[in-house]
Design a protein around this motif. Sequence first.
Motif, PDB file in Angstrom:
ATOM      1  N   ASP B  36      15.590  20.837   8.766  1.00  0.00           N
ATOM      2  CA  ASP B  36      16.181  19.757   7.966  1.00  0.00           C
ATOM      3  C   ASP B  36      15.781  18.394   8.494  1.00  0.00           C
ATOM      4  OD1 ASP B  36      17.329  21.662   6.489  1.00  0.00           O
ATOM      5  OD2 ASP B  36      19.323  21.521   7.415  1.00  0.00           O
ATOM      6  N   THR B  37      15.905  18.238   9.825  1.00  0.00           N
ATOM      7  CA  THR B  37      15.537  16.964  10.435  1.00  0.00           C
ATOM      8  C   THR B  37      14.066  16.674  10.220  1.00  0.00           C
ATOM      9  OG1 THR B  37      16.835  17.942  12.204  1.00  0.00           O
ATOM     10  CG2 THR B  37      16.182  15.662  12.462  1.00  0.00           C
ATOM     11  N   ALA B  38      13.256  17.711  10.369  1.00  0.00           N
ATOM     12  CA  ALA B  38      11.816  17.517  10.214  1.00  0.00           C
ATOM     13  C   ALA B  38      11.480  17.063   8.803  1.00  0.00           C
ATOM     14  CB  ALA B  38      11.082  18.812  10.553  1.00  0.00           C
ATOM     15  N   MET B  39      12.144  17.686   7.792  1.00  0.00           N
ATOM     16  CA  MET B  39      11.908  17.276   6.411  1.00  0.00           C
ATOM     17  C   MET B  39      12.316  15.827   6.204  1.00  0.00           C
ATOM     18  SD  MET B  39      10.773  19.716   4.361  1.00  0.00           S
ATOM     19  CE  MET B  39      11.515  19.904   2.755  1.00  0.00           C
ATOM     20  N   GLY B  40      13.486  15.457   6.726  1.00  0.00           N
ATOM     21  CA  GLY B  40      13.977  14.083   6.587  1.00  0.00           C
ATOM     22  C   GLY B  40      13.001  13.091   7.186  1.00  0.00           C
ATOM     23  N   MET B  41      12.567  13.404   8.394  1.00  0.00           N
ATOM     24  CA  MET B  41      11.616  12.519   9.076  1.00  0.00           C
ATOM     25  C   MET B  41      10.324  12.432   8.293  1.00  0.00           C
ATOM     26  SD  MET B  41      11.195  10.752  11.798  1.00  0.00           S
ATOM     27  CE  MET B  41       9.858   9.948  12.643  1.00  0.00           C
ATOM     28  N   GLY B  42       9.878  13.576   7.780  1.00  0.00           N
ATOM     29  CA  GLY B  42       8.632  13.589   7.019  1.00  0.00           C
ATOM     30  C   GLY B  42       8.727  12.729   5.778  1.00  0.00           C
ATOM     31  N   MET B  43       9.861  12.854   5.062  1.00  0.00           N
ATOM     32  CA  MET B  43       9.998  12.073   3.834  1.00  0.00           C
ATOM     33  C   MET B  43      10.109  10.585   4.129  1.00  0.00           C
ATOM     34  SD  MET B  43      12.077  14.431   1.156  1.00  0.00           S
ATOM     35  CE  MET B  43      13.563  14.442   2.023  1.00  0.00           C
ATOM     36  N   ALA B  44      10.875  10.245   5.169  1.00  0.00           N
ATOM     37  CA  ALA B  44      10.995   8.828   5.535  1.00  0.00           C
ATOM     38  C   ALA B  44       9.625   8.273   5.900  1.00  0.00           C
ATOM     39  CB  ALA B  44      11.963   8.675   6.699  1.00  0.00           C
ATOM     40  N   THR B  45       8.852   9.050   6.651  1.00  0.00           N
ATOM     41  CA  THR B  45       7.535   8.568   7.068  1.00  0.00           C
ATOM     42  C   THR B  45       6.596   8.419   5.876  1.00  0.00           C
ATOM     43  OG1 THR B  45       7.870   9.751   9.133  1.00  0.00           O
ATOM     44  CG2 THR B  45       5.661   8.964   8.689  1.00  0.00           C
ATOM     45  N   THR B  46       6.634   9.395   4.945  1.00  0.00           N
ATOM     46  CA  THR B  46       5.779   9.293   3.761  1.00  0.00           C
ATOM     47  C   THR B  46       6.093   8.024   2.976  1.00  0.00           C
ATOM     48  OG1 THR B  46       5.926  11.683   3.649  1.00  0.00           O
ATOM     49  CG2 THR B  46       4.962  10.582   1.769  1.00  0.00           C
ATOM     50  N   THR B 133      -5.973   3.797  -1.589  1.00  0.00           N
ATOM     51  CA  THR B 133      -5.064   3.622  -0.452  1.00  0.00           C
ATOM     52  C   THR B 133      -3.754   4.359  -0.691  1.00  0.00           C
ATOM     53  OG1 THR B 133      -6.026   1.465  -0.060  1.00  0.00           O
ATOM     54  CG2 THR B 133      -3.904   1.901   0.969  1.00  0.00           C
ATOM     55  N   ILE B 134      -3.229   4.214  -1.928  1.00  0.00           N
ATOM     56  CA  ILE B 134      -1.943   4.860  -2.223  1.00  0.00           C
ATOM     57  C   ILE B 134      -2.087   6.371  -2.112  1.00  0.00           C
ATOM     58  CG2 ILE B 134      -0.239   5.284  -4.043  1.00  0.00           C
ATOM     59  CD1 ILE B 134      -0.824   2.412  -5.014  1.00  0.00           C
ATOM     60  N   VAL B 135      -3.176   6.917  -2.687  1.00  0.00           N
ATOM     61  CA  VAL B 135      -3.383   8.369  -2.637  1.00  0.00           C
ATOM     62  C   VAL B 135      -3.562   8.830  -1.199  1.00  0.00           C
ATOM     63  CG1 VAL B 135      -4.939  10.222  -3.328  1.00  0.00           C
ATOM     64  CG2 VAL B 135      -4.343   8.445  -4.945  1.00  0.00           C
ATOM     65  N   PHE B 136      -4.335   8.067  -0.437  1.00  0.00           N
ATOM     66  CA  PHE B 136      -4.576   8.408   0.966  1.00  0.00           C
ATOM     67  C   PHE B 136      -3.262   8.412   1.749  1.00  0.00           C
ATOM     68  CE2 PHE B 136      -6.383   6.875   5.192  1.00  0.00           C
ATOM     69  CZ  PHE B 136      -6.844   8.130   5.554  1.00  0.00           C
ATOM     70  N   ALA B 137      -2.427   7.407   1.516  1.00  0.00           N
ATOM     71  CA  ALA B 137      -1.147   7.312   2.234  1.00  0.00           C
ATOM     72  C   ALA B 137      -0.235   8.478   1.857  1.00  0.00           C
ATOM     73  CB  ALA B 137      -0.469   5.985   1.909  1.00  0.00           C
ATOM     74  N   LEU B 138      -0.245   8.797   0.567  1.00  0.00           N
ATOM     75  CA  LEU B 138       0.584   9.903   0.091  1.00  0.00           C
ATOM     76  C   LEU B 138       0.124  11.207   0.741  1.00  0.00           C
ATOM     77  CD1 LEU B 138       2.875   9.785  -1.935  1.00  0.00           C
ATOM     78  CD2 LEU B 138       1.321  10.660  -3.671  1.00  0.00           C
ATOM     79  N   GLY B 139      -1.186  11.413   0.770  1.00  0.00           N
ATOM     80  CA  GLY B 139      -1.735  12.611   1.392  1.00  0.00           C
ATOM     81  C   GLY B 139      -1.396  12.687   2.861  1.00  0.00           C
ATOM     82  N   ALA B 140      -1.544  11.561   3.544  1.00  0.00           N
ATOM     83  CA  ALA B 140      -1.227  11.520   4.969  1.00  0.00           C
ATOM     84  C   ALA B 140       0.230  11.888   5.196  1.00  0.00           C
ATOM     85  CB  ALA B 140      -1.516  10.130   5.527  1.00  0.00           C
ATOM     86  N   GLY B 141       1.114  11.351   4.340  1.00  0.00           N
ATOM     87  CA  GLY B 141       2.537  11.638   4.485  1.00  0.00           C
ATOM     88  C   GLY B 141       2.849  13.099   4.241  1.00  0.00           C
ATOM     89  N   VAL B 142       2.231  13.660   3.197  1.00  0.00           N
ATOM     90  CA  VAL B 142       2.469  15.077   2.904  1.00  0.00           C
ATOM     91  C   VAL B 142       1.956  15.938   4.058  1.00  0.00           C
ATOM     92  CG1 VAL B 142       1.873  16.974   1.356  1.00  0.00           C
ATOM     93  CG2 VAL B 142       2.458  14.751   0.411  1.00  0.00           C
ATOM     94  N   GLY B 143       0.780  15.596   4.571  1.00  0.00           N
ATOM     95  CA  GLY B 143       0.221  16.335   5.696  1.00  0.00           C
ATOM     96  C   GLY B 143       1.120  16.268   6.917  1.00  0.00           C
ATOM     97  N   PHE B 144       1.652  15.078   7.165  1.00  0.00           N
ATOM     98  CA  PHE B 144       2.563  14.879   8.302  1.00  0.00           C
ATOM     99  C   PHE B 144       3.816  15.734   8.125  1.00  0.00           C
ATOM    100  CE2 PHE B 144       6.091  12.495  10.232  1.00  0.00           C
ATOM    101  CZ  PHE B 144       5.613  12.343  11.520  1.00  0.00           C
ATOM    102  N   THR B 145       4.401  15.689   6.909  1.00  0.00           N
ATOM    103  CA  THR B 145       5.603  16.478   6.639  1.00  0.00           C
ATOM    104  C   THR B 145       5.330  17.963   6.815  1.00  0.00           C
ATOM    105  OG1 THR B 145       6.083  14.810   4.983  1.00  0.00           O
ATOM    106  CG2 THR B 145       7.478  16.757   4.983  1.00  0.00           C
ATOM    107  N   LEU B 146       4.160  18.401   6.311  1.00  0.00           N
ATOM    108  CA  LEU B 146       3.788  19.810   6.402  1.00  0.00           C
ATOM    109  C   LEU B 146       3.722  20.253   7.865  1.00  0.00           C
ATOM    110  CD1 LEU B 146       2.678  22.208   4.666  1.00  0.00           C
ATOM    111  CD2 LEU B 146       0.405  21.390   5.258  1.00  0.00           C
ATOM    112  N   ALA B 147       2.998  19.500   8.677  1.00  0.00           N
ATOM    113  CA  ALA B 147       2.841  19.867  10.088  1.00  0.00           C
ATOM    114  C   ALA B 147       4.197  19.876  10.785  1.00  0.00           C
ATOM    115  CB  ALA B 147       1.894  18.896  10.771  1.00  0.00           C
ATOM    116  N   LEU B 148       5.007  18.835  10.513  1.00  0.00           N
ATOM    117  CA  LEU B 148       6.304  18.703  11.181  1.00  0.00           C
ATOM    118  C   LEU B 148       7.234  19.858  10.806  1.00  0.00           C
ATOM    119  CD1 LEU B 148       6.948  16.235  12.932  1.00  0.00           C
ATOM    120  CD2 LEU B 148       8.435  15.431  11.135  1.00  0.00           C
ATOM    121  N   THR B 149       7.243  20.204   9.513  1.00  0.00           N
ATOM    122  CA  THR B 149       8.143  21.267   9.054  1.00  0.00           C
ATOM    123  C   THR B 149       7.717  22.622   9.598  1.00  0.00           C
ATOM    124  OG1 THR B 149       8.233  19.968   7.037  1.00  0.00           O
ATOM    125  CG2 THR B 149       9.336  22.074   7.002  1.00  0.00           C
TER     126      THR B 149
END
Lengths: 218, 193
Positions: B36-46, B133-149
Amino acid sequence: MRNLRKEFVKGLWNEHPIFRLLIGMCPTLAITTAATNGLAMGLSTAFVLICSSTIISLVKNIIPPKVRIPCYIIIIATFVTIADLLLAAYLPDLHTVLGLFIPLIVVNCIILGRAEAYASKMPVLDSFVDALGMGIGITWGLTFLGGFRELMGMGTIFSQQILPAGTTSWGIFLLPPGAFFTLGITVGVMNQINHILEHRRTERTSVEPTMAGQTAES
Amino acid sequence: MAELALIFVGSVLVNNFVLVRFLGICPFLGVSREIDTAMGMGMATTFVLVLSGVATWLLDYYILAPFGLPFLQNVAFILIIASLVQLVEMFLQKTSPALYRALGIFLPLITTNCAILGLAILTVQRDYTLIQTIVFALGAGVGFTLALTMMAGIRQQLQFADIPKPLEGAGIALIIAGLMSMAFMGFSGMIAM
């Protein structure tokens, strides 16, 4: 004087920022593909850390506490820009290799962490010595990791052939997974060494050996 | 359109921000204990990644580049990011208390997440357009959330495992990250970036 010595030594082993406190992980993992890169990154980080800690300690009474973090970040970013431009001018090859991670020294938690936890409270000399110790700690840590990965991956250290030519090299150590493995195992070995040292110390100091030393590890 | 898809997939999988580029390792090791925490952090970061990606792109395109001030890039970007995070925090607190409760505690940590500044600098280096830039940032955020979760899921199971004492905590987390990184290497070569 003795106090200063203690402040200096703690960054080298007991409170080693990378292996003990596990902060500033991003450059640690990313650029330690060779001993030279580790050394360069370590020295750049140490330079920024020492300069910014000293300056922050000097101006700590002028900065209003509410806006202290942005002020620290600006001071740090200024020194990072200086390091960035100096490297680009004098060591362009290294600058290309370290690339993105030079500007990212700004958000290295070690630097802001020392500023907030130490330099903002302590006198200038103490902050300088603390930063110097931490800086040397980072430098040896990164150089060690870089050297190990370079040795395993290419059989060289500082581009000097160490292993006999023809030894199978483990290319995985130069790739991202190798960074994680090397750091993970190093942290484990450091923990074990500290555990043994602590065990010996408790045995020596107390006549009756207690279980305290054995359970202190966490 | 195909190019945008490539950028997205590239930043989620092939050049995963955490496991391949080593950006945002601190929250990866620090926060990834519960899913849960990991998802929250991932979404906030994205969220912050996209916002700050846009903000730094605008700053670079309209102010730094035309006036020839690229040497101010580090200072300007980190200031923009720090103040943006503050602003988002205050905005959420006022307008959406529920979202604030979910993401609030992570926001101050995000300023010093190297993924944010790293993304800003990467987009400038690669001369991305605003959409890219927007797509790249979105991808980076999703990737970050994926790894964290994923990491959080493994670590939850790990609580019941018998780990050698010196490797407990950070040691084993790093070795797991190494294995995950190895798995993600399987994606390399999928897209030449």
